[in-house]
Design a protein around this motif. Sequence first.
Motif, mmCIF file in Angstrom:
data_model
loop_
_atom_site.group_PDB
_atom_site.id
_atom_site.type_symbol
_atom_site.label_atom_id
_atom_site.label_comp_id
_atom_site.label_asym_id
_atom_site.label_seq_id
_atom_site.Cartn_x
_atom_site.Cartn_y
_atom_site.Cartn_z
ATOM 1 N N VAL A 176 29.655 41.113 46.106
ATOM 2 C CA VAL A 176 29.388 40.693 44.725
ATOM 3 C C VAL A 176 28.834 39.277 44.715
ATOM 4 N N LYS A 177 27.760 39.074 43.943
ATOM 5 C CA LYS A 177 27.138 37.745 43.929
ATOM 6 C C LYS A 177 26.653 37.407 42.518
ATOM 7 N N THR A 220 42.474 43.984 33.882
ATOM 8 C CA THR A 220 43.097 43.755 35.184
ATOM 9 C C THR A 220 42.119 44.030 36.317
ATOM 10 N N THR A 221 41.345 45.110 36.200
ATOM 11 C CA THR A 221 40.387 45.448 37.249
ATOM 12 C C THR A 221 39.306 44.381 37.373
ATOM 13 N N LEU A 222 38.818 43.883 36.264
ATOM 14 C CA LEU A 222 37.826 42.804 36.315
ATOM 15 C C LEU A 222 38.412 41.558 36.974
ATOM 16 N N ASN A 223 39.668 41.262 36.689
ATOM 17 C CA ASN A 223 40.321 40.121 37.331
ATOM 18 C C ASN A 223 40.461 40.325 38.832
ATOM 19 N N GLU A 224 40.745 41.558 39.245
ATOM 20 C CA GLU A 224 40.822 41.851 40.677
ATOM 21 C C GLU A 224 39.480 41.594 41.353
ATOM 22 N N ILE A 225 38.408 42.045 40.712
ATOM 23 C CA ILE A 225 37.072 41.856 41.281
ATOM 24 C C ILE A 225 36.721 40.368 41.352
ATOM 25 N N GLY A 272 30.869 30.394 38.536
ATOM 26 C CA GLY A 272 32.220 29.896 38.284
ATOM 27 C C GLY A 272 32.509 29.792 36.799
ATOM 28 N N PRO A 273 33.760 29.494 36.450
ATOM 29 C CA PRO A 273 34.874 29.115 37.334
ATOM 30 C C PRO A 273 35.357 30.272 38.206
ATOM 31 N N MET A 274 35.657 29.977 39.451
ATOM 32 C CA MET A 274 35.973 31.000 40.436
ATOM 33 C C MET A 274 37.215 31.816 40.033
ATOM 34 N N GLY A 275 37.130 33.125 40.285
ATOM 35 C CA GLY A 275 38.269 34.007 40.062
ATOM 36 C C GLY A 275 38.659 34.180 38.612
ATOM 37 N N THR A 276 37.699 33.992 37.706
ATOM 38 C CA THR A 276 37.998 34.005 36.270
ATOM 39 C C THR A 276 37.184 35.082 35.558
ATOM 40 N N VAL A 277 37.787 35.662 34.520
ATOM 41 C CA VAL A 277 37.083 36.587 33.638
ATOM 42 C C VAL A 277 37.017 35.962 32.255
ATOM 43 N N LEU A 278 35.800 35.862 31.717
ATOM 44 C CA LEU A 278 35.587 35.293 30.390
ATOM 45 C C LEU A 278 35.044 36.374 29.465
ATOM 46 N N GLU A 298 38.909 38.691 44.140
ATOM 47 C CA GLU A 298 38.532 39.075 45.498
ATOM 48 C C GLU A 298 37.171 38.518 45.900
ATOM 49 N N SER A 299 36.263 38.432 44.936
ATOM 50 C CA SER A 299 34.907 37.964 45.246
ATOM 51 C C SER A 299 34.763 36.453 45.151
ATOM 52 N N GLY A 300 35.720 35.794 44.484
ATOM 53 C CA GLY A 300 35.614 34.354 44.280
ATOM 54 C C GLY A 300 34.562 33.972 43.261
ATOM 55 N N ARG A 301 34.200 34.918 42.374
ATOM 56 C CA ARG A 301 33.184 34.666 41.354
ATOM 57 C C ARG A 301 33.815 34.676 39.962
#
Length: 332
Positions: free
Chosen positions: A157-158, A223-228, A303-309, A231-234
């Motif tokens: 994922v990028k 929750t699934t989006l947060n996992e992605i 970023g911010p890394m590991g975040t879902v907005l 894990e991806s650091g995006r």
Amino acid sequence: MDLIQLAHGSGGRMMHQLIKEFFVPAFDMRELGDSAVLKNTFSDRIAVTTDSYVVSPLFFPGGDIGRLSVCGTVNDLAVSGATPVYMTAGFIIEEGFPFDHLRRVLASMRSAAREAGVRIVAGDTKVVDRGKADGLFINTAGFGVVDEGLELSSSKVKPGDKVLLSGSMGNHGVAVMAERNGISFEPPLLSDVRPLNTLVRRMLERTDKIHMMRDPTRGGVATTLNEIASESGRCIVVQESAITITPGVRGACELLGLDPLYIANEGILIAVAEPSVAEELADEMRTTSEGVGAAIIGEVVEGPMGTVLLKTSVGGIRIVDMLSGDQLPRIC
């Protein structure tokens, strides 16, 4: 009376009779050894998954624990890029469980397995004391084969990737919750439980630029989006206006104070793909019954890394975090 007894799990004549009368014909089992010897002529890459199903109630609008156990296992394999081939099923049955209910569950599993093109090849049955298993629990293992060169991973994922959702969310969790609490809807609200392997195959045949897929079951889309993202650091930015929610689900969530983003699903998937193919991939998904409601709901940013907005419909932005627990327990 046609009820399960403790002796049906004893290993003796009654257990063997139960297996031969119920499980063997339900799953077309040819041999009853201690393990199934399987031939793999498809690929050297094998995907394996396991899951347990403790849904309450066992029967709900649109499905039951049997269909759920097959579809859930198949979908875990499918979103990993595997073609599901074989399954096992272990049953923990409570003393006093009606035979009619068992027949119904097994028939549902048989039908779902045929729909998904997977064979149930081995299993186990245990019977426990009355009051110790809440009717029936099912444990499964699934086995699939992965095409050479195919790799779906959060590491791919990028920034710039698009996030796709294959349909409306929250139907399964709300259908189970409503049945559990005696709530009815008009028109009836059905669980979305269904196998997704045909949809996934169509997607993978369309393009090799899909980076990963997940099915948002417990914990829902949020929750699934947060996992992605984790894990991806995006960071994943989602457009609230692009997410489809049926009126029944939206109304139930508003009435009960629930957030549909966290409600469980059993018949939709999330895919992350390169932006150059996102539109044509969504179009391809919409040609199938499983992906008719597909939409691009967001994109991956640095970023911010590991975040879902979430960009809300009124123009605001809020962080969508993981819940510490589950809004609706016992839904799968």
